[in-house]
Design a protein around this motif. Structure first.
Motif, mmCIF file in Angstrom:
data_model
loop_
_atom_site.group_PDB
_atom_site.id
_atom_site.type_symbol
_atom_site.label_atom_id
_atom_site.label_comp_id
_atom_site.label_asym_id
_atom_site.label_seq_id
_atom_site.Cartn_x
_atom_site.Cartn_y
_atom_site.Cartn_z
ATOM 1 N N HIS A 11 0.855 -1.614 -0.024
ATOM 2 C CA HIS A 11 0.217 0.152 0.322
ATOM 3 C C HIS A 11 0.280 1.165 0.307
ATOM 4 O O HIS A 11 0.098 2.252 0.417
ATOM 5 N N ASP B 252 -6.120 -0.545 -3.896
ATOM 6 C CA ASP B 252 -5.714 -0.579 -5.369
ATOM 7 C C ASP B 252 -4.847 0.751 -5.054
ATOM 8 O O ASP B 252 -5.520 1.938 -6.102
ATOM 9 N N LYS C 238 -5.096 3.400 -7.963
ATOM 10 C CA LYS C 238 -5.849 3.978 -8.618
ATOM 11 C C LYS C 238 -7.038 4.601 -7.955
ATOM 12 O O LYS C 238 -8.016 5.559 -8.414
#
Ligand SMILES: C[S@@+](CC[C@H](N)C(=O)[O-])C[C@H]1O[C@@H](n2cnc3c(N)ncnc32)[C@H](O)[C@@H]1O
Length: 409
Positions: free
Chosen positions: A57, A151, A154
């Protein structure tokens, strides 16, 4: 002669991390019998250790409090519960247990809300020292099997310099927020961010899109509220007939962020399976993510519910992992309400479920929300509809217009 017991709880609160860390809580208990008085001194040292997370992340380098972390749900950390259960009997005094519960809360949340006031635990009803040690305390979401991870690539960020201008016609976060406010059936003529200059929510019921870790705007941006953690003072108190509840320690203004309804994010098959178990014990911590904006955006999919044209995908379960919001009781005249908030999440189906004060709350008032969802004044006196297989329990909210029952699942 009666033995006096002395206890001290030391909490090692780490500095806010400059990168992406996760924390683990550990406890050291030292019990010494002091001669000649025969007093026992119990020293409990609760500390939180930091470990760098995987780069899964990774966002640009930002304070830890900017992250909406999520973890895989299994296995949960259980070191703390195991340690409490194996403590020698003379250490398990009500004062020690209560102090450990409070210390564990501050240790487990030190990274994501380092400036939040401590949560007090009080019981004037019976001799239970603290809520049961049956869950792991955390403000984050824990993803169950089958729930896709966010994600980071995104997540769309703005490129504003300094704090965003709520009247900007170019800030992507302002534009995204406006588009979703306009989607609402009860559209109010509101442009700009949904938070005012004091960080209070201006309107209920709309999805909120905060600036995120990919935004270039500064940490003072008006559109960063939930990500900075709880500012209000609250306590956990035993109630007469509803178990534990959450109370305001000081006055809370309408629209103030109270807490994220943290827990496991589950797919429906698992939520149904657990719901049946919770029905049997008459206590539930399940919360469906059934936001109106998701229904409004639903595709014409063969798989959807024929009546609503929409399909529920995810449910939050705060039974095994969660924070103080899992103790918010139901009221038929609630002073808190839910809004769905996005921070570092690109998937519209996976907002955070967030509690805000629905009106000004006086010091000492219990914080409650409606387990039946938002009720309009037209709904008063009507039977609230629960899920098809709901099991109902008598409601003890004490509101003048109490509906008399709440669903236990
Ligand atoms: C999410 S938990 C709330 C925290 C709970 N009081 C505890 O001690 O863990 C929901 C459960 O609290 C109890 N509860 C919440 N609101 C209530 C109310 N208005 N009347 C009676 N029981 C209530 C019911 O047992 C319900 O299943």
């Amino acid at each position: 002669m009666r033995k006096a017991e002395y206890y001290t709880v030391k909490t090692a609160v780490p500095e806010p991390a400059a990168s992406h860390y996760e924390s683990h809580t550990s406890i050291d208990i030292t019990s010494t019998t002091l001669e000649p008085e025969g007093r026992t001194e119990v020293v409990v040292h609760v500390s939180s250790t930091q470990k760098q997370k995987s780069s899964l992340h990774a966002f640009p380098d930002r304070p830890a409090s900017f992250y909406q972390d999520s973890y895989d749900a299994e296995p949960f950390p259980t070191e703390l519960q195991d340690m409490i259960n194996s403590m020698p009997a003379h250490c398990r005094t009500p004062q020690v247990l209560r102090a450990m519960f409070m210390a564990a809360i501050s240790a487990n949340t030190a990274l994501d809300e380092p400036l939040s006031p401590d949560i007090k635990i009080e019981n004037r009803i019976d001799d239970t020292p603290c809520p049961d040690w049956e869950f792991h305390y955390a403000n984050k979401m824990w993803y169950g099997k089958g729930v896709p991870r966010s994600d980071p690539a995104k997540v769309q960020g703005c490129d504003c310099i300094g704090p965003c201008d709520p009247n900007s016609s170019t800030c992507t976060c302002v534009l995204r927020q406006n588009a979703f406010v306009h989607l609402a059936p009860s559209f109010e003529d509101s442009n700009g961010f949904l938070y005012n200059e004091k960080g209070c929510l201006k309107h209920d019921g709309f999805p909120v899109f905060e600036c995120n870790a990919n935004c270039l705007c500064s940490s003072e941006c008006q559109n960063r509220v939930v990500q900075k953690g709880r500012q209000c003072s609250i306590s956990l108190r035993k109630t007469k007939n509803k178990g534990w509840g959450v109370f305001a320690e000081k006055r809370i203004l309408r629209g103030t962020f109270i807490g994220i309804y943290a827990g496991e994010l589950l797919v429906q098959s698992e939520a149904h399976r657990r719901g049946k178990v919770y029905n049997r014990v008459g206590r539930t911590y399940l919360f469906d993510i059934d936001a109106f904006h998701l229904k409004a955006l639903a595709n014409d999919d063969a798989d959807v519910d024929q009546e609503t044209g929409w399909k529920l995908l995810y449910t939050v379960d705060a039974f095994h992992v969660g924070n103080f919001t899992r103790f918010l009781n139901h009221s038929c005249d609630p002073n808190c309400d839910i809004s769905f908030v996005y921070i570092n999440e690109h998937d519209i189906e996976k907002p955070l479920v967030v509690m805000f004060a629905a009106r000004d709350v006086a010091a000492g008032e219990e914080l409650c929300f409606s387990y039946f969802g938002r009720m309009d004044s037209d709904d008063e006196g009507k039977e609230a509809a629960g899920p098809g297989d709901a099991v109902y329990a008598p409601c003890h909210c004490g509101a003048k217009r109490c509906r008399g029952r709440l669903f236990a699942s």
